[in-house]
Design a protein around this motif. Structure first.
Motif, PDB file in Angstrom:
ATOM      1  N   GLY A   1       0.807  -1.213   0.000  1.00 59.11           N
ATOM      2  CA  GLY A   1       0.000   0.000   0.000  1.00 59.11           C
ATOM      3  C   GLY A   1       0.838   1.260   0.000  1.00 59.11           C
ATOM      4  N   LEU A   2       1.933   1.257   0.759  1.00 60.52           N
ATOM      5  CA  LEU A   2       2.807   2.428   0.800  1.00 60.52           C
ATOM      6  C   LEU A   2       3.538   2.616  -0.522  1.00 60.52           C
ATOM      7  N   ILE A   3       3.949   1.511  -1.147  1.00 63.01           N
ATOM      8  CA  ILE A   3       4.649   1.616  -2.425  1.00 63.01           C
ATOM      9  C   ILE A   3       3.741   2.213  -3.487  1.00 63.01           C
ATOM     10  N   LEU A   4       2.470   1.827  -3.491  1.00 61.41           N
ATOM     11  CA  LEU A   4       1.528   2.390  -4.462  1.00 61.41           C
ATOM     12  C   LEU A   4       1.347   3.892  -4.264  1.00 61.41           C
ATOM     13  N   LEU A   5       1.529   4.362  -3.036  1.00 63.88           N
ATOM     14  CA  LEU A   5       1.432   5.795  -2.751  1.00 63.88           C
ATOM     15  C   LEU A   5       2.756   6.516  -2.948  1.00 63.88           C
ATOM     16  N   GLY A   6       3.794   5.798  -3.342  1.00 63.35           N
ATOM     17  CA  GLY A   6       5.095   6.422  -3.544  1.00 63.35           C
ATOM     18  C   GLY A   6       5.881   6.630  -2.268  1.00 63.35           C
ATOM     19  N   ILE A   7       5.525   5.915  -1.199  1.00 61.48           N
ATOM     20  CA  ILE A   7       6.202   6.053   0.089  1.00 61.48           C
ATOM     21  C   ILE A   7       7.207   4.920   0.238  1.00 61.48           C
ATOM     22  N   HIS A   8       8.479   5.277   0.345  1.00 63.53           N
ATOM     23  CA  HIS A   8       9.551   4.299   0.517  1.00 63.53           C
ATOM     24  C   HIS A   8      10.365   4.670   1.756  1.00 63.53           C
ATOM     25  N   ASP A   9      10.941   3.647   2.373  1.00 67.11           N
ATOM     26  CA  ASP A   9      11.842   3.836   3.517  1.00 67.11           C
ATOM     27  C   ASP A   9      11.176   4.619   4.653  1.00 67.11           C
ATOM     28  N   ARG A  10       9.868   4.476   4.769  1.00 63.26           N
ATOM     29  CA  ARG A  10       9.098   5.073   5.872  1.00 63.26           C
ATOM     30  C   ARG A  10       9.222   6.595   5.925  1.00 63.26           C
ATOM     31  N   CYS A  11       9.296   7.227   4.775  1.00 59.59           N
ATOM     32  CA  CYS A  11       9.278   8.684   4.718  1.00 59.59           C
ATOM     33  C   CYS A  11       8.467   9.110   3.497  1.00 59.59           C
ATOM     34  N   SER A  12       7.896  10.283   3.564  1.00 62.76           N
ATOM     35  CA  SER A  12       7.045  10.769   2.487  1.00 62.76           C
ATOM     36  C   SER A  12       7.879  11.069   1.246  1.00 62.76           C
ATOM     37  N   PRO A  13       7.261  11.057   0.052  1.00 63.61           N
ATOM     38  CA  PRO A  13       8.010  11.394  -1.167  1.00 63.61           C
ATOM     39  C   PRO A  13       8.625  12.788  -1.114  1.00 63.61           C
ATOM     40  N   ALA A  14       7.926  13.744  -0.481  1.00 64.03           N
ATOM     41  CA  ALA A  14       8.465  15.102  -0.387  1.00 64.03           C
ATOM     42  C   ALA A  14       9.737  15.129   0.447  1.00 64.03           C
ATOM     43  N   LEU A  15       9.769  14.369   1.547  1.00 64.45           N
ATOM     44  CA  LEU A  15      10.959  14.336   2.388  1.00 64.45           C
ATOM     45  C   LEU A  15      12.110  13.654   1.663  1.00 64.45           C
ATOM     46  N   ALA A  16      11.849  12.543   0.980  1.00 63.49           N
ATOM     47  CA  ALA A  16      12.901  11.855   0.238  1.00 63.49           C
ATOM     48  C   ALA A  16      13.483  12.744  -0.847  1.00 63.49           C
ATOM     49  N   SER A  17      12.615  13.490  -1.534  1.00 64.07           N
ATOM     50  CA  SER A  17      13.089  14.400  -2.572  1.00 64.07           C
ATOM     51  C   SER A  17      13.908  15.533  -1.972  1.00 64.07           C
ATOM     52  N   MET A  18      13.471  16.048  -0.833  1.00 64.78           N
ATOM     53  CA  MET A  18      14.189  17.141  -0.175  1.00 64.78           C
ATOM     54  C   MET A  18      15.581  16.697   0.275  1.00 64.78           C
ATOM     55  N   VAL A  19      15.645  15.539   0.920  1.00 65.84           N
ATOM     56  CA  VAL A  19      16.935  15.036   1.407  1.00 65.84           C
ATOM     57  C   VAL A  19      17.875  14.763   0.244  1.00 65.84           C
ATOM     58  N   SER A  20      17.377  14.177  -0.836  1.00 71.72           N
ATOM     59  CA  SER A  20      18.217  13.873  -1.990  1.00 71.72           C
ATOM     60  C   SER A  20      18.718  15.144  -2.663  1.00 71.72           C
ATOM     61  N   SER A  21      17.861  16.147  -2.771  1.00 70.31           N
ATOM     62  CA  SER A  21      18.267  17.404  -3.400  1.00 70.31           C
ATOM     63  C   SER A  21      19.358  18.090  -2.602  1.00 70.31           C
ATOM     64  N   TRP A  22      19.195  18.151  -1.297  1.00 69.41           N
ATOM     65  CA  TRP A  22      20.218  18.784  -0.459  1.00 69.41           C
ATOM     66  C   TRP A  22      21.508  17.969  -0.450  1.00 69.41           C
ATOM     67  N   SER A  23      21.399  16.661  -0.532  1.00 71.65           N
ATOM     68  CA  SER A  23      22.607  15.838  -0.585  1.00 71.65           C
ATOM     69  C   SER A  23      23.399  16.095  -1.860  1.00 71.65           C
ATOM     70  N   ALA A  24      22.693  16.406  -2.948  1.00 68.60           N
ATOM     71  CA  ALA A  24      23.370  16.711  -4.206  1.00 68.60           C
ATOM     72  C   ALA A  24      23.963  18.115  -4.203  1.00 68.60           C
ATOM     73  N   LEU A  25      23.316  19.044  -3.503  1.00 71.44           N
ATOM     74  CA  LEU A  25      23.763  20.438  -3.512  1.00 71.44           C
ATOM     75  C   LEU A  25      24.875  20.703  -2.506  1.00 71.44           C
ATOM     76  N   LEU A  26      24.776  20.088  -1.328  1.00 73.52           N
ATOM     77  CA  LEU A  26      25.743  20.353  -0.268  1.00 73.52           C
ATOM     78  C   LEU A  26      26.948  19.423  -0.379  1.00 73.52           C
ATOM     79  N   SER A  27      27.975  19.729   0.389  1.00 72.75           N
ATOM     80  CA  SER A  27      29.245  19.021   0.246  1.00 72.75           C
ATOM     81  C   SER A  27      29.355  17.762   1.097  1.00 72.75           C
ATOM     82  N   SER A  28      28.466  17.561   2.060  1.00 73.83           N
ATOM     83  CA  SER A  28      28.564  16.380   2.922  1.00 73.83           C
ATOM     84  C   SER A  28      27.198  16.075   3.511  1.00 73.83           C
ATOM     85  N   PHE A  29      27.044  14.826   3.972  1.00 74.62           N
ATOM     86  CA  PHE A  29      25.799  14.438   4.637  1.00 74.62           C
ATOM     87  C   PHE A  29      25.658  15.124   5.990  1.00 74.62           C
ATOM     88  N   ASP A  30      26.767  15.495   6.599  1.00 73.18           N
ATOM     89  CA  ASP A  30      26.703  16.211   7.865  1.00 73.18           C
ATOM     90  C   ASP A  30      26.062  17.585   7.682  1.00 73.18           C
TER      91      ASP A  30
END
Length: 218
Positions: A44-73
């Motif tokens: 059910g979560l996969i059909l809604l686009g929810i992976h790794d127990r986080c919303s799609p908006a949060l996953a997109s936000m974290v990935s975007s900042w990881s690409a823009l910033l120099s470290s995960f810290d």
């Protein structure tokens, strides 16, 4: 896949709050016999686009900042400033898995396009080039005194591409978001990526095409 019943799952939202929902869990029979855990899926979560127990908006936000910033810290610090506390390991996992899903969608020919991403009647510029970066590769042998795995920083050349649109004066149009991508699989790999992008963008509808070997961004 066989149903294992309902479980309560906590979903992290981009607003910093968590929501507990009850969802059915499915797992393969072989995993159940071997008493292995976490080998199934919440369909059910996969059909809604929810992976790794986080919303799609949060996953997109974290990935975007990881690409823009120099470290995960740094990403973790930005998330803390927005009221979200995530461990660096969680940030790394979300970023890598989001990238895997994005690449799978791309290889399947399902490239998401914005409303202005059309090449009909436009002047298209396609550039390719090579770069230089180090890759962290694990090294055989004993660990360090601090019990860390040894590694070597081998130099690799990624192949890069960019697709963008210019006006009659040769200036880049801001209404079209450029497509920038790359790979480590050599010229064949980057041209395979380029073919997928051009097919999705319907390059045959463009007015003019200019191929170059040096991207405009340095």
């Amino acid at each position: 896949m066989k149903s294992e019943g309902f479980e309560t799952v906590s979903i992290q939202l981009c607003t910093g709050i968590s929501v507990d929902i009850c969802v059915r869990y499915y797992r393969r029979s072989c995993d159940r016999r071997n008493r292995k855990r976490y080998k199934g899926a919440y369909a059910g979560l996969i059909l809604l686009g929810i992976h790794d127990r986080c919303s799609p908006a949060l996953a997109s936000m974290v990935s975007s900042w990881s690409a823009l910033l120099s470290s995960f810290d740094e990403v973790r610090q930005v998330l803390c400033d927005h009221g979200m506390t995530l461990d660096i390991k969680v940030i790394r996992k979300l970023t890598y898995r989001y990238a895997e899903r994005a690449r799978a969608e791309q290889q399947a020919g399902r490239i998401p396009l914005n409303d202005g991403d059309t090449l009909e009647g436009r002047r298209v510029v396609i550039s390719t080039d090579g770069g230089r970066t180090r890759l962290r590769e694990k090294k055989r042998g004993p660990k360090t005194k601090k019990d860390r795995t040894r590694f070597r920083g081998a130099w690799r050349e990624p192949k890069l591409l960019i697709i963008y649109v210019v006006d009659a004066q040769g200036k880049q149009e801001k209404s079209f978001s450029p497509f920038i991508d790359g790979c480590f699989s050599g010229p064949d790999g980057v041209f395979h990526l380029l073919k997928g992008y051009l097919n999705s963008l319907h390059i045959q509808a463009s007015d003019k095409i200019l191929f170059g070997c040096v991207p405009p961004f340095t």
